[in-house]
Every structure is written in structure tokens, then in C-alpha cells.
Design a protein around this motif. Structure first.
Motif, PDB file in Angstrom:
ATOM      1  N   ILE A   1       1.689   6.466   4.196  1.00  0.00           N
ATOM      2  CA  ILE A   1       0.821   7.655   4.088  1.00  0.00           C
ATOM      3  C   ILE A   1      -0.647   7.234   4.036  1.00  0.00           C
ATOM      4  O   ILE A   1      -1.500   7.812   4.718  1.00  0.00           O
ATOM      5  N   LEU A   2      -0.927   6.190   3.243  1.00  0.00           N
ATOM      6  CA  LEU A   2      -2.315   5.716   3.144  1.00  0.00           C
ATOM      7  C   LEU A   2      -2.839   5.283   4.509  1.00  0.00           C
ATOM      8  O   LEU A   2      -3.950   5.638   4.910  1.00  0.00           O
ATOM      9  N   THR A   3      -2.019   4.488   5.231  1.00  0.00           N
ATOM     10  CA  THR A   3      -2.455   3.990   6.532  1.00  0.00           C
ATOM     11  C   THR A   3      -2.655   5.137   7.512  1.00  0.00           C
ATOM     12  O   THR A   3      -3.669   5.195   8.218  1.00  0.00           O
ATOM     13  N   ALA A   4      -1.681   6.076   7.538  1.00  0.00           N
ATOM     14  CA  ALA A   4      -1.775   7.187   8.487  1.00  0.00           C
ATOM     15  C   ALA A   4      -3.029   8.013   8.204  1.00  0.00           C
ATOM     16  O   ALA A   4      -3.787   8.351   9.127  1.00  0.00           O
ATOM     17  N   SER A   5      -3.281   8.309   6.909  1.00  0.00           N
ATOM     18  CA  SER A   5      -4.481   9.080   6.576  1.00  0.00           C
ATOM     19  C   SER A   5      -5.731   8.310   6.969  1.00  0.00           C
ATOM     20  O   SER A   5      -6.689   8.881   7.495  1.00  0.00           O
ATOM     21  N   GLY A   6      -5.701   7.002   6.699  1.00  0.00           N
ATOM     22  CA  GLY A   6      -6.852   6.166   7.034  1.00  0.00           C
ATOM     23  C   GLY A   6      -7.144   6.187   8.519  1.00  0.00           C
ATOM     24  O   GLY A   6      -8.293   6.381   8.935  1.00  0.00           O
ATOM     25  N   VAL A   7      -6.114   6.003   9.332  1.00  0.00           N
ATOM     26  CA  VAL A   7      -6.314   5.981  10.784  1.00  0.00           C
ATOM     27  C   VAL A   7      -6.806   7.338  11.277  1.00  0.00           C
ATOM     28  O   VAL A   7      -7.724   7.431  12.106  1.00  0.00           O
ATOM     29  N   TYR A   8      -6.212   8.434  10.709  1.00  0.00           N
ATOM     30  CA  TYR A   8      -6.639   9.782  11.115  1.00  0.00           C
ATOM     31  C   TYR A   8      -8.133   9.970  10.832  1.00  0.00           C
ATOM     32  O   TYR A   8      -8.898  10.398  11.700  1.00  0.00           O
TER      33      TYR A   8
ATOM     34  N   MET B   1     -14.520   7.032   4.710  1.00  0.00           N
ATOM     35  CA  MET B   1     -13.358   7.311   3.867  1.00  0.00           C
ATOM     36  C   MET B   1     -12.098   6.704   4.480  1.00  0.00           C
ATOM     37  O   MET B   1     -11.247   6.158   3.768  1.00  0.00           O
ATOM     38  N   GLY B   2     -11.979   6.824   5.796  1.00  0.00           N
ATOM     39  CA  GLY B   2     -10.823   6.244   6.488  1.00  0.00           C
ATOM     40  C   GLY B   2     -10.741   4.750   6.283  1.00  0.00           C
ATOM     41  O   GLY B   2      -9.669   4.196   6.000  1.00  0.00           O
ATOM     42  N   LEU B   3     -11.889   4.085   6.401  1.00  0.00           N
ATOM     43  CA  LEU B   3     -11.914   2.629   6.202  1.00  0.00           C
ATOM     44  C   LEU B   3     -11.498   2.275   4.769  1.00  0.00           C
ATOM     45  O   LEU B   3     -10.772   1.298   4.551  1.00  0.00           O
ATOM     46  N   ILE B   4     -11.938   3.096   3.802  1.00  0.00           N
ATOM     47  CA  ILE B   4     -11.587   2.819   2.408  1.00  0.00           C
ATOM     48  C   ILE B   4     -10.080   2.960   2.206  1.00  0.00           C
ATOM     49  O   ILE B   4      -9.435   2.076   1.625  1.00  0.00           O
ATOM     50  N   LEU B   5      -9.502   4.065   2.727  1.00  0.00           N
ATOM     51  CA  LEU B   5      -8.053   4.265   2.570  1.00  0.00           C
ATOM     52  C   LEU B   5      -7.280   3.132   3.230  1.00  0.00           C
ATOM     53  O   LEU B   5      -6.302   2.615   2.685  1.00  0.00           O
ATOM     54  N   LEU B   6      -7.755   2.745   4.409  1.00  0.00           N
ATOM     55  CA  LEU B   6      -7.079   1.675   5.133  1.00  0.00           C
ATOM     56  C   LEU B   6      -7.125   0.376   4.344  1.00  0.00           C
ATOM     57  O   LEU B   6      -6.130  -0.352   4.258  1.00  0.00           O
ATOM     58  N   SER B   7      -8.266   0.112   3.712  1.00  0.00           N
ATOM     59  CA  SER B   7      -8.359  -1.149   2.968  1.00  0.00           C
ATOM     60  C   SER B   7      -7.480  -1.083   1.708  1.00  0.00           C
ATOM     61  O   SER B   7      -6.921  -2.097   1.300  1.00  0.00           O
ATOM     62  N   TYR B   8      -7.323   0.118   1.112  1.00  0.00           N
ATOM     63  CA  TYR B   8      -6.364   0.248  -0.002  1.00  0.00           C
ATOM     64  C   TYR B   8      -4.967  -0.129   0.474  1.00  0.00           C
ATOM     65  O   TYR B   8      -4.243  -0.883  -0.182  1.00  0.00           O
ATOM     66  N   ALA B   9      -4.596   0.450   1.628  1.00  0.00           N
ATOM     67  CA  ALA B   9      -3.259   0.195   2.161  1.00  0.00           C
ATOM     68  C   ALA B   9      -3.065  -1.300   2.410  1.00  0.00           C
ATOM     69  O   ALA B   9      -2.026  -1.873   2.063  1.00  0.00           O
ATOM     70  N   VAL B  10      -4.091  -1.941   2.978  1.00  0.00           N
ATOM     71  CA  VAL B  10      -3.978  -3.365   3.289  1.00  0.00           C
ATOM     72  C   VAL B  10      -3.847  -4.187   2.008  1.00  0.00           C
ATOM     73  O   VAL B  10      -3.034  -5.112   1.935  1.00  0.00           O
ATOM     74  N   ASN B  11      -4.620  -3.820   0.973  1.00  0.00           N
ATOM     75  CA  ASN B  11      -4.537  -4.576  -0.279  1.00  0.00           C
ATOM     76  C   ASN B  11      -3.151  -4.455  -0.902  1.00  0.00           C
ATOM     77  O   ASN B  11      -2.580  -5.452  -1.367  1.00  0.00           O
ATOM     78  N   LEU B  12      -2.600  -3.233  -0.909  1.00  0.00           N
ATOM     79  CA  LEU B  12      -1.249  -3.043  -1.448  1.00  0.00           C
ATOM     80  C   LEU B  12      -0.230  -3.838  -0.637  1.00  0.00           C
ATOM     81  O   LEU B  12       0.688  -4.450  -1.189  1.00  0.00           O
ATOM     82  N   PHE B  13      -0.431  -3.838   0.673  1.00  0.00           N
ATOM     83  CA  PHE B  13       0.490  -4.560   1.561  1.00  0.00           C
ATOM     84  C   PHE B  13       0.469  -6.058   1.258  1.00  0.00           C
ATOM     85  O   PHE B  13       1.508  -6.699   1.130  1.00  0.00           O
TER      86      PHE B  13
END
Lengths: 108, 501
Positions: free
Chosen positions: A11-18, A30-42
Motif C-alpha cells: 500500500i505504501l509503495t502504491a500510494s508513493g508511486v501514485y 509526499m510520494g517520495l517520502i512514502l516510497l522511502s518509508y516503504a523502502v526502509n521497511l523493506f
């Protein structure tokens, strides 16, 4: 736990990419921030998901891999600096170009 | 352990940090410190080149933490060569910059040193995550350098550049995460061993991670379809920064060589030569897109930026062919294209400064203040870039053409590369005749003339001649480099088998 974790990442990645594909700088940031959250969790999950394990070898039979935790820490610090930079750049763009469109001019 | 290995990283970091106190230092002192540091990096680089040329691999365990647990720096012929190429380019770009461009904004010299630190680190590191960290260092310095001096056009180009590279960093971390999750190591040499021994299930995931990395490196190296950020960014940057950026695409190419020869090379079981199928068509397309862009460019800086894209395509073709001959041709072409492209950005700026408001735009302008000198420099650079004899570009292209095996490879590479050369020549002739010949009668009152700047441009451009005069030793070195790259056994033995977890 795996399913929940994977769903969160998805969900984080999809929202980030959108958001990244939006035309205004604020949603893009905001997208870049969400994407980086997803990457850190990954990255964190790459040490395998475990609870209640010490990150020190020798204290117990099983231990959590400390390296991904160090990597996440580095990634967070770098991501934070980069986010600060892009925010300032976006504001500067708004000031100099008089628009918040990512191309620096309003579409006709 | 030889501590000289870490100096190309430590020295610019130290000097850059000292220069952060720039407001308290006089501009002359800042300039002297910056030049001194860059010169020292060149000297250290030359020493390391000699060290690497003895043939052995040198590794340096940072903090004496042994691989695979600690971070190691790795010096082989390839990294030493790129260190020297960077240092020479940086020195001339800095000599050009100290004649005024550095005073247009704050902290130029500090940023320049950090940029140098990031590039040197990326070339020296033997650790995949450390490569990410050095990428980030060189990127954040390059963001600030790109925007140095301000202006709406730079901000516009900067937003694209920064957002794309931040996305690239995210993808890089994803790929590194998967690779660590499966192999349990970040050391490139160790990872090569693990990937070679991977099971079929793991190999599929490793392949996915490898291709994700290719996207990241492709973004840095700027090949089709990931080059769209480059022309605008390079064309809007100030001349010394654009010249220094000529090495930035090569950082991506270096990473491609490192990762896809060492980790995903011949030995990697079912995912051997992972990138080759993708690189070959992309390389040919990149050459074509680059020259078409150059033909359509509206300014000389934009034209040169597209030629950088085209040169990335030629280099990539050499890497995709993957034989020793092709790799050595690509490396020779890399030296030539970095230096000459950098020099041409400087020459273009010299011309622009004598044209007032018209700057580098390809429209009729006033008479130049030094028409003969600048025309001569432009002519030499154009011939070298287009790959005509007698300058270095010709030898690079010839080596590349000879490296293609007769058959389908040659059938594709020869026409594309030669057509690319012809169209480059057309684009440069059009630009040159507009800028230098279709001029008015009067020289502009505010035309700038600066012998220091001219000297920097001439110095860097002389590489086009020197690379031909000293072609034999350079060629011997790049051939030895290619042989060393393809001989994976010494790399695999860098991490002792007993110490593997």
C-alpha cells in the motif's frame, strides 16, 4: 505478521508511486517520502521478521540480524537529508518560476 | 594495507569540511586550497595507477574490519584509471571555475571537493551498500553544484534531476535489500561467489534485483529510455560544473561494468550475463537518440549534452559486447569522451561569453572577440567528438568497430556507429558555422576575454592530441584492464573462504 507486513509495504509503495506521478511538486515530494518509508521497511524485513530477539550474537541461540538495522539507519539519515533538500528546492521553484508544476510552467 | 587507497576519499572530505568555514576565509585562500587538494588527488591517483598497473588487486579494510563483515575499498586497474580521469577533468574544470564562476554563489569550493570525494569513493569501494552511500554523496553535491549561481532555468532542470535521482536511490536500496536478503553479504567479491552458488529459486530473485540495479545505473549513465533528465540539466549548469558532470555518466557505466562483469558475469549459473541482452539494443538506440537530439538542439550547450548521451551509447555497446577487445575499446573511448566532452563545454562557454545575451543559442550573433582562436579550438574538439582522424575519437571508434565480431554484431554496430559519427559531424558543422561564421561585423562591447579560462579549455582539449601521441601506453593499459576485469578468479579469492559466515 508476514501478510500484514507485505500488505503495508504494498500500500505504501502504491500510494508513493501514485503521488509521484502527480503534476505538482508537493504531491511528488509526499510520494517520495512514502516510497522511502516503504523502502526502509523493506530493508528492515530483509533481516527476516522476528520478535524479541537480541541483535547481539551469543546472548541467545537465535538472534536478529543487526546489519539491516544499520542499513536502515543509514538510509533514513540519507533519505531525511534528501527530503529536506527537495522540499527547499520545490519552495525555491515556486518562488522563482511562480508555479508549483513539476515542469516549471503551467500546461496550456 | 596501503593507506594511500583511502586518501582520494579522505583528502577531499577534509578539505571540503575546512572550506565550509568559507565565509571566514578569503576567496583567494579558498581557491588555493581547492586547487591544491585537486592537484594532490591527481598525484595520489597517478601513484595508485602505477600501483594498480603491477597487476595485483589491492584491498583496504576500513577501520581494519575484515571482509565480508567490514567495508573494503578495492583498487584494480579500472578504478585507478577512472580516478586519474576524474582528477584531470576536475583540475581543469576548477582552473576554469576560479576565474570567476566560483564567486557567483556560496560554498562552490566546498561542494566541488565533496563531489570529488563522492566520485572517488564510488570508484574505489568494493561494497555494494557503500557504493549507494557514495552515490548519495556525489548526488547531493551535484544537486547543489547544478543549482550553483541560481536562475529559473537551473531550478527547472534541478527539480527533474533531483526527483529522478531520489527515485533511483529508492530502487537501489530495494535491489541491495533483496541481494543482501538472499546472499547475506554486501561485499561485491563475496557476493559474486554466493551468486555463483545460488539455487534456482534464489537465482530468479537475484536476477530481478540485478535488473532493478540496471535501471538505477541506467539512470545515472543516462541511456535510453532513462536519459531525459540529462540534456536540460547539463545545458543549464555553469560551464565548469557541466564539464565536471562529463564524468558523472561514467560513474553509472563503471557500476555497470563492476556489477555485471563481477557479480552477474560468466560464473553466475543460470543468470550469467544477465544484462547483456538488454544493454546491446539499448546501446544502439542511445547512440541514435543522442545524435538526433544533437541535430535538433537549440543551443550549443544542449547539443553537447546530447553528444554526451550519444557517447554513453557507444561506451555501452563496448560493454555489451563484453569481449576483452571490446572492453578495452570502450575504456579508451571513455577516457577520450570524458575529457573532450568536458573541454567542449568549456570552449562553448568561452564562445558564449563573447556573444552577450545570445549566449550559446544557435542564432546569428555578433562578431567574436577572438574568432580565430575559438574557431580553432571548436574545430579540433568537433573533429575529435565526431570521431574523424587524426584525433583521439577516431582511434576510440576504430577500436570499437574492430571489436565487433563479423556477423550480426558488426552488421548492427557499424552502420549505427558510423551514421552516428556522420550526424554528429552535421550537427557540429551547423552549430559551428552559425556561431563562428554567420556573425555580424561588430564585436560586442561586453564581450569577455580571459586567458586563464582559455588556458583551462586548451589544456583539457590537448588531451585529444595527447591521447593519440601516447596511444601505445594508454592502449596497453586499457587492454590489461580489460583482461583483469574478465579474469574473475583473483576477485573471488579476495574474501578468504574460511571467514565466510
Amino acid at each position: 505478521m508476514e501478510a500484514l507486513f507485505a500488505a503495508t509495504l504494498g500500500i505504501l509503495t502504491a500510494s508513493g508511486v501514485y503521488l509521484l506521478l502527480r503534476a505538482r511538486t508537493f504531491p511528488v515530494v509526499m510520494g517520495l517520502i512514502l516510497l522511502s518509508y516503504a523502502v526502509n521497511l523493506f530493508l528492515f524485513a530483509m533481516g527476516r521478521l522476528k520478535t524479541g530477539m537480541p541483535a547481539v550474537i551469543g546472548r541467545s541461540a537465535e538472534y536478529a540480524d543487526p546489519l539491516p538495522q544499520a542499513l536502515v539507519l543509514t538510509a533514513i539519515v540519507i533519505g531525511f537529508a534528501m527530503t529536506a533538500f527537495i522540499l527547499v528546492l520545490a519552495l525555491r521553484g515556486l518562488g522563482e518560476l511562480k508555479t508549483d508544476h513539476v515542469d516549471g510552467k503551467e500546461p496550456r | 594495507m596501503n593507506h594511500a587507497l583511502i586518501l582520494p576519499v579522505l583528502l577531499p572530505m577534509f578539505v571540503g569540511s575546512v572550506l565550509l568555514f568559507a565565509p571566514r576565509l578569503s576567496l583567494t585562500l579558498q581557491r588555493s586550497l581547492g586547487l591544491l587538494s585537486t592537484l594532490l588527488v591527481l598525484l595520489i591517483g597517478t601513484y595508485l595507477l602505477g600501483l594498480a598497473d603491477q597487476g595485483a588487486l589491492h584491498s583496504y579494510a576500513v577501520g581494519n574490519w575484515q571482509a565480508p563483515f567490514g567495508i573494503v575499498l578495492l583498487l584494480d586497474r579500472l578504478s585507478a584509471l577512472l580516478l586519474v580521469v576524474t582528477a584531470v577533468l576536475a583540475l581543469f574544470a576548477l582552473i576554469y571555475a576560479v576565474r570567476g564562476d566560483d564567486a557567483r554563489g556560496k560554498n562552490f569550493h566546498s561542494l566541488f571537493q565533496f563531489q570529488l570525494m563522492g566520485i572517488n569513493g564510488a570508484f574505489l569501494t568494493g561494497d555494494l551498500f557503500n557504493l549507494f552511500v557514495f552515490f548519495e554523496i556525489l548526488l547531493i553535491a551535484s544537486y547543489a553544484l547544478l543549482l550553483h549561481g541560481g536562475g529559473a532555468e537551473r531550478v527547472r532542470a534541478g527539480i527533474h534531476y533531483v526527483v529522478l535521482n531520489l527515485l533511483g536511490s529508492s530502487l537501489f536500496l530495494l535491489a541491495v535489500g533483496v541481494m543482501y536478503g538472499i546472499t547475506g553479504t554486501l561485499n561485491m567479491a563475496d557476493m559474486a561467489v554466493k551468486v555463483a552458488a545460488a539455487s534456482a529459486d534464489d537465482a530468479a530473485l537475484l536476477g530481478a534485483a540485478g535488473l532493478l540495479l540496471l535501471v538505477v545505473f541506467g539512470l545515472k549513465a543516462a541511456f535510453v529510455p532513462l536519459y531525459f533528465w540529462l540534456p536540460r540539466a547539463y545545458a543549464s549548469a555553469s560551464a565548469p560544473v557541466a564539464a565536471l558532470f562529463a564524468i558523472m555518466t561514467k560513474v553509472g557505466l563503471y557500476s555497470i561494468m563492476r556489477v555485471y562483469i563481477l557479480i552477474y558475469g560468466e560464473q553466475a549459473s543460470s543468470i550469467a550475463n544477465l544484462a547483456a541482452d538488454w544493454l546491446w539494443p539499448l546501446a544502439l538506440l542511445t547512440i541514435l537518440c543522442g545524435v538526433v537530439g544533437a541535430l535538433a538542439a537549440a543551443s550549443i550547450q544542449g547539443l553537447l549534452a546530447y553528444l554526451v548521451v550519444a557517447s554513453v551509447g557507444s561506451l555501452l555497446a563496448g560493454v555489451a559486447l563484453g569481449t576483452q577487445q571490446a572492453l578495452s575499446a570502450a575504456l579508451f573511448y571513455l577516457i577520450h569522451s570524458t575529457w573532450v566532452a568536458g573541454a567542449m563545454f568549456l570552449v562553448a562557454d568561452l564562445i558564449s561569453r563573447q556573444r552577450g545575451d545570445k549566449a550559446g543559442n544557435l542564432v546569428q550573433g555578433p562578431m567574436l572577440l577572438q574568432p580565430l582562436l575559438l574557431s580553432a579550438l571548436f574545430f579540433i574538439g568537433a573533429i575529435a567528438l565526431a570521431g574523424l582522424p587524426p584525433f583521439s575519437g577516431f582511434f576510440g571508434k576504430l577500436l570499437l568497430l574492430r571489436a565487433a565480431a563479423p556477423g550480426i554484431e558488426a552488421l548492427l554496430l557499424w552502420p549505427v556507429l558510423l551514421l552516428g559519427g556522420l550526424l554528429t559531424l552535421v550537427a557540429l558543422s551547423r552549430a559551428g558555422s552559425t556561431l563562428l561564421w554567420r556573425t555580424g561585423r561588430d564585436v560586442l562591447g561586453r564581450a569577455e576575454r580571459d586567458d586563464g579560462r582559455t588556458l583551462a579549455a586548451v589544456g583539457l582539449l590537448s588531451s585529444a592530441v595527447l591521447l593519440v601521441l601516447f596511444a601505445a601506453p594508454v592502449l596497453a593499459y586499457v587492454q590489461a584492464t580489460a583482461a583483469q576485469l574478465l579474469d574473475l578468479a583473483p576477485y573471488m579469492q579476495l574474501v578468504p573462504a574460511g571467514e565466510r559466515p
